[in-house]
Design a protein around this motif. Structure first.
Motif, PDB file in Angstrom:
ATOM      1  N   TRP A 135     -31.014 125.365 -42.029  1.00  0.00           N
ATOM      2  CA  TRP A 135     -30.351 124.109 -42.387  1.00  0.00           C
ATOM      3  C   TRP A 135     -31.373 122.986 -42.511  1.00  0.00           C
ATOM      4  CZ3 TRP A 135     -29.633 119.082 -41.372  1.00  0.00           C
ATOM      5  CH2 TRP A 135     -28.514 118.456 -41.948  1.00  0.00           C
ATOM      6  N   LEU A 136     -32.272 122.877 -41.539  1.00  0.00           N
ATOM      7  CA  LEU A 136     -33.278 121.812 -41.575  1.00  0.00           C
ATOM      8  C   LEU A 136     -34.185 121.944 -42.795  1.00  0.00           C
ATOM      9  CD1 LEU A 136     -34.276 121.661 -37.810  1.00  0.00           C
ATOM     10  CD2 LEU A 136     -33.278 119.791 -39.141  1.00  0.00           C
ATOM     11  N   ALA A 137     -34.612 123.180 -43.092  1.00  0.00           N
ATOM     12  CA  ALA A 137     -35.497 123.396 -44.236  1.00  0.00           C
ATOM     13  C   ALA A 137     -34.816 123.023 -45.545  1.00  0.00           C
ATOM     14  CB  ALA A 137     -35.949 124.856 -44.266  1.00  0.00           C
ATOM     15  N   GLY A 138     -33.585 123.477 -45.738  1.00  0.00           N
ATOM     16  CA  GLY A 138     -32.880 123.166 -46.972  1.00  0.00           C
ATOM     17  C   GLY A 138     -32.596 121.687 -47.126  1.00  0.00           C
ATOM     18  N   HIS A 139     -32.177 121.062 -46.045  1.00  0.00           N
ATOM     19  CA  HIS A 139     -31.865 119.628 -46.055  1.00  0.00           C
ATOM     20  C   HIS A 139     -33.107 118.822 -46.415  1.00  0.00           C
ATOM     21  CE1 HIS A 139     -29.606 116.027 -44.891  1.00  0.00           C
ATOM     22  NE2 HIS A 139     -30.661 115.643 -44.189  1.00  0.00           N
ATOM     23  N   ASP A 140     -34.234 119.148 -45.794  1.00  0.00           N
ATOM     24  CA  ASP A 140     -35.458 118.392 -46.037  1.00  0.00           C
ATOM     25  C   ASP A 140     -36.032 118.695 -47.415  1.00  0.00           C
ATOM     26  OD1 ASP A 140     -37.165 116.482 -44.495  1.00  0.00           O
ATOM     27  OD2 ASP A 140     -38.729 117.912 -45.031  1.00  0.00           O
ATOM     28  N   ALA A 141     -35.969 119.952 -47.848  1.00  0.00           N
ATOM     29  CA  ALA A 141     -36.486 120.322 -49.166  1.00  0.00           C
ATOM     30  C   ALA A 141     -35.735 119.594 -50.277  1.00  0.00           C
ATOM     31  CB  ALA A 141     -36.391 121.830 -49.368  1.00  0.00           C
TER      32      ALA A 141
ATOM     33  N   ALA B  33     -39.072 122.586 -55.090  1.00  0.00           N
ATOM     34  CA  ALA B  33     -39.321 123.009 -53.709  1.00  0.00           C
ATOM     35  C   ALA B  33     -38.881 124.452 -53.538  1.00  0.00           C
ATOM     36  CB  ALA B  33     -38.573 122.113 -52.722  1.00  0.00           C
ATOM     37  N   VAL B  34     -39.561 125.142 -52.642  1.00  0.00           N
ATOM     38  CA  VAL B  34     -39.213 126.524 -52.313  1.00  0.00           C
ATOM     39  C   VAL B  34     -38.973 126.612 -50.813  1.00  0.00           C
ATOM     40  CG1 VAL B  34     -40.023 128.925 -52.203  1.00  0.00           C
ATOM     41  CG2 VAL B  34     -40.514 127.529 -54.213  1.00  0.00           C
ATOM     42  N   VAL B  35     -37.888 127.262 -50.419  1.00  0.00           N
ATOM     43  CA  VAL B  35     -37.661 127.597 -49.018  1.00  0.00           C
ATOM     44  C   VAL B  35     -37.868 129.104 -48.877  1.00  0.00           C
ATOM     45  CG1 VAL B  35     -36.036 127.657 -47.093  1.00  0.00           C
ATOM     46  CG2 VAL B  35     -36.025 125.714 -48.676  1.00  0.00           C
ATOM     47  N   VAL B  36     -38.863 129.488 -48.094  1.00  0.00           N
ATOM     48  CA  VAL B  36     -39.162 130.897 -47.865  1.00  0.00           C
ATOM     49  C   VAL B  36     -38.363 131.355 -46.645  1.00  0.00           C
ATOM     50  CG1 VAL B  36     -40.943 132.608 -47.361  1.00  0.00           C
ATOM     51  CG2 VAL B  36     -41.462 130.671 -48.854  1.00  0.00           C
TER      52      VAL B  36
ATOM     53  N   ARG C 254     -31.938 115.484 -60.350  1.00  0.00           N
ATOM     54  CA  ARG C 254     -31.759 116.188 -59.076  1.00  0.00           C
ATOM     55  C   ARG C 254     -32.930 117.126 -58.818  1.00  0.00           C
ATOM     56  NH1 ARG C 254     -26.366 119.231 -58.389  1.00  0.00           N
ATOM     57  NH2 ARG C 254     -26.826 119.965 -60.489  1.00  0.00           N
ATOM     58  N   ARG C 255     -33.275 117.286 -57.559  1.00  0.00           N
ATOM     59  CA  ARG C 255     -34.305 118.248 -57.202  1.00  0.00           C
ATOM     60  C   ARG C 255     -33.764 119.665 -57.342  1.00  0.00           C
ATOM     61  NH1 ARG C 255     -38.773 116.889 -54.408  1.00  0.00           N
ATOM     62  NH2 ARG C 255     -38.738 118.701 -53.023  1.00  0.00           N
ATOM     63  N   HIS C 256     -34.654 120.550 -57.750  1.00  0.00           N
ATOM     64  CA  HIS C 256     -34.303 121.965 -57.848  1.00  0.00           C
ATOM     65  C   HIS C 256     -34.977 122.687 -56.697  1.00  0.00           C
ATOM     66  CE1 HIS C 256     -34.761 126.072 -60.093  1.00  0.00           C
ATOM     67  NE2 HIS C 256     -33.799 126.091 -59.184  1.00  0.00           N
ATOM     68  N   VAL C 257     -34.190 123.295 -55.827  1.00  0.00           N
ATOM     69  CA  VAL C 257     -34.692 124.019 -54.666  1.00  0.00           C
ATOM     70  C   VAL C 257     -34.428 125.508 -54.864  1.00  0.00           C
ATOM     71  CG1 VAL C 257     -34.513 124.352 -52.171  1.00  0.00           C
ATOM     72  CG2 VAL C 257     -34.293 122.056 -53.137  1.00  0.00           C
ATOM     73  N   ALA C 258     -35.466 126.319 -54.782  1.00  0.00           N
ATOM     74  CA  ALA C 258     -35.321 127.772 -54.829  1.00  0.00           C
ATOM     75  C   ALA C 258     -35.435 128.309 -53.410  1.00  0.00           C
ATOM     76  CB  ALA C 258     -36.390 128.401 -55.712  1.00  0.00           C
ATOM     77  N   VAL C 259     -34.454 129.112 -53.007  1.00  0.00           N
ATOM     78  CA  VAL C 259     -34.443 129.710 -51.677  1.00  0.00           C
ATOM     79  C   VAL C 259     -34.653 131.214 -51.845  1.00  0.00           C
ATOM     80  CG1 VAL C 259     -33.151 130.073 -49.545  1.00  0.00           C
ATOM     81  CG2 VAL C 259     -32.871 127.934 -50.835  1.00  0.00           C
ATOM     82  N   VAL C 260     -35.681 131.743 -51.198  1.00  0.00           N
ATOM     83  CA  VAL C 260     -36.000 133.166 -51.303  1.00  0.00           C
ATOM     84  C   VAL C 260     -35.485 133.867 -50.055  1.00  0.00           C
ATOM     85  CG1 VAL C 260     -37.810 134.881 -51.663  1.00  0.00           C
ATOM     86  CG2 VAL C 260     -38.062 132.579 -52.623  1.00  0.00           C
ATOM     87  N   GLY C 261     -34.430 134.641 -50.221  1.00  0.00           N
ATOM     88  CA  GLY C 261     -33.820 135.344 -49.092  1.00  0.00           C
ATOM     89  C   GLY C 261     -32.449 134.779 -48.777  1.00  0.00           C
TER      90      GLY C 261
ATOM     91  N   TRP D 130     -41.151 125.067 -47.850  1.00  0.00           N
ATOM     92  CA  TRP D 130     -40.597 125.064 -46.513  1.00  0.00           C
ATOM     93  C   TRP D 130     -40.375 126.524 -46.090  1.00  0.00           C
ATOM     94  CZ3 TRP D 130     -40.350 121.296 -49.898  1.00  0.00           C
ATOM     95  CH2 TRP D 130     -40.313 119.959 -49.471  1.00  0.00           C
ATOM     96  N   ALA D 131     -40.278 126.773 -44.814  1.00  0.00           N
ATOM     97  CA  ALA D 131     -40.037 128.136 -44.327  1.00  0.00           C
ATOM     98  C   ALA D 131     -39.079 128.079 -43.148  1.00  0.00           C
ATOM     99  CB  ALA D 131     -41.341 128.823 -43.924  1.00  0.00           C
TER     100      ALA D 131
END
Length: 493
Positions: free
Chosen positions: A339-345, A125-128, A7-14, A320-321
């Motif tokens: 939502w779009l950033a998290g889904h795509d990341a 992946a990182v979502v800023v 599985r991909r690991h996505v880190a979301v900052v904020g 992603w941001a």
């Protein structure tokens, strides 16, 4: 860098509106998610609330919240999802881009704790989603106690149940002034008046053309109507084309000077008047928090936002941001973009019905964002209310006169050169508050945002950050005041 299960690991900052939406979407798309926020609770600045459990909040607390049901849905989803690790009190102090992807260096614990836990993440992946803070234009006396940003006044009223004063003037530019005034009035403050710097013509140019396009964001119109109703109910004057051009007092604010402005925001001589007040709340729009995005090498637009494509991906293929870092569009835009950033990341299918709905919602909010810029954008004439002894950089007490003198002596308007010569931007906030004003005075692009260390940290924190066996306690699934917690675990770089 993927997990053992692939599985991909996505880190979301904020963990504001954009971050909550991104974490939820990424997890639902199959990713493992780490959601980080420096605060002790989720919601960001928009949904700031008291620290006790959400179900214990009283009617007075809920009356100053905006879209509370909208918040509870993603918050509950984030806390209950088994693939989301929520870490509050987590300050990302540095970010790096390696050949195989990004690295996030995090300190977990109260900012004044001498023994914070260190955490290093190497996600796929990182979502800023770091949001924005108030942009405040300096004026004589703005360093007096009692002068706050409108966002600070809002946060104190919503999160701490504290009113900044008894007689308050709310001033600046943008619709955000209205909810701030409404919140203060609800908390029992006497709001003397609300001053909008943009004049009637600018407001008409921004909001009146093609009004049917605004109806796609009907929720925002209903929200604004509610704030206007509060203004009328509390008999709060709303004056356009006016600004606080000076604050007066000895140990704190006692009065302000208000002046009419022309179309370029230059004060009109002879229109000055004195208003008694013990607090002033000022906001001239918002400045995005770009430190993490810049540290990860993302492209920044000339308007000083993170550049993204239609899927919210930045120029860095791992990043992603979403939200205010990509443009000031309000909570609806942040939720759709998140939502779009998290889904795509997370590698989600861009052709699903949910994805198409999110794209549609984002497109509707962009009309509001464009109108905000046209109607309430800062005009250059504001420098006309600065005297030579007006402090521009409060950390280092650098005045407008010192900046002008530095430019004259060095024959340079380069922000970095002026920073090193005048010390503007070298204080504890590292230019977060003064950088836009300094750059405006210099007539140069803002170049003071690139900071290798995102936030001030102690040398001891840096030493501990190198330990490969640092422990921390996660806060997955808990709210402040909950009875349970998860056990300690080790995180390795």
């Amino acid at each position: 860098m993927s997990t053992a299960a692939g599985r991909r690991h996505v880190a979301v900052v904020g963990a504001g509106p954009a971050g909550l939406a991104a974490a939820r979407a990424a997890a639902e798309a199959g990713a493992r998610v780490t959601l980080l926020d420096a605060a002790d609770q989720t919601g960001g600045q928009y949904w700031r609330h008291p620290a006790e459990p959400l179900d214990h909040l009283g009617p007075d607390d809920l009356s100053v919240q905006h879209g509370w049901r909208t918040y509870r849905a993603p918050d509950d989803a984030v806390r209950s999802h088994p693939s989301i690790d929520l870490v509050t009190g987590a300050q990302v102090w540095a970010a790096e881009q390696h050949d195989d992807g990004p690295r996030l260096h995090v300190l977990v614990g109260p900012p004044d704790d001498l023994d914070r836990d260190a955490l290093t993440l190497a996600p796929d992946a990182v979502v800023v989603a770091t949001g924005a803070h108030d942009r405040t234009l300096p004026f004589p006396g703005w360093d007096l106690p009692g002068v706050t940003t409108a966002g600070a006044a809002q946060a104190l009223a919503k999160g701490d149940r504290v009113a900044v004063g008894g007689r308050v003037v709310v001033a600046g530019s943008g619709p955000f002034l209205l909810p701030v005034a409404a919140t203060l009035a609800t908390r029992g403050t006497s709001v003397v008046e609300v001053l909008e710097a943009s004049g009637a013509r600018a407001l008409a140019r921004g909001w009146l053309p093609s009004p049917w396009r605004v109806t796609r964001s009907a929720g925002k119109l209903i929200e604004l109507a509610g704030y206007a109703s509060t203004q009328l109910r509390h008999r709060i004057p709303y004056r356009v084309g006016s600004a606080v051009v000076a604050a007066h007092g000895t140990t704190r604010v006692e009065a302000v000077t208000v002046a009419r402005l022309d179309g370029g925001w230059t004060p009109v001589r002879g229109t000055e008047r004195t208003v008694e007040a013990d607090a002033v709340c000022v906001s001239h729009g918002f400045t995005p928090r770009l430190e993490v995005a810049i540290a990860l090498g993302t492209r920044i637009t000339p308007a000083r936002f993170v550049a993204v494509d239609d899927r919210q991906r930045t120029s860095n293929a791992h990043v992603w941001a979403a939200g205010e870092t990509t443009g000031i569009g309000g909570v609806d835009a942040a939720l759709a973009e998140g939502w779009l950033a998290g889904h795509d990341a997370a590698g989600g299918d861009p052709d699903t019905a949910d994805a198409r709905r999110a794209v549609h919602r984002r497109q509707a909010t962009r009309e509001i964002a464009a109108r905000l810029a046209r109607a309430h954008g800062i005009r250059p004439g504001w420098v006309g209310w600065l005297s030579d002894d007006t402090i521009v950089c409060r950390c280092e007490e650098v005045t407008a006169g010192r900046l002008r003198e530095t430019v004259a002596l060095t024959a340079s308007t380069d922000p970095v050169s002026v920073k090193l010569t005048s010390r503007a931007g070298l204080g504890i906030c590292q230019g977060r508050m003064c950088s836009p004003a300094v750059s405006s005075l210099l007539g140069a692009p803002d170049a003071l945002e690139a900071r290798p260390v995102v936030t001030p940290v102690r040398l001891g924190d840096l030493a501990r950050a190198g330990s490969p066996t640092t422990k921390r306690t996660t806060s997955h699934g808990t709210r402040p005041g909950d009875e349970h917690s998860t056990p300690e675990r080790k995180d390795t770089p």
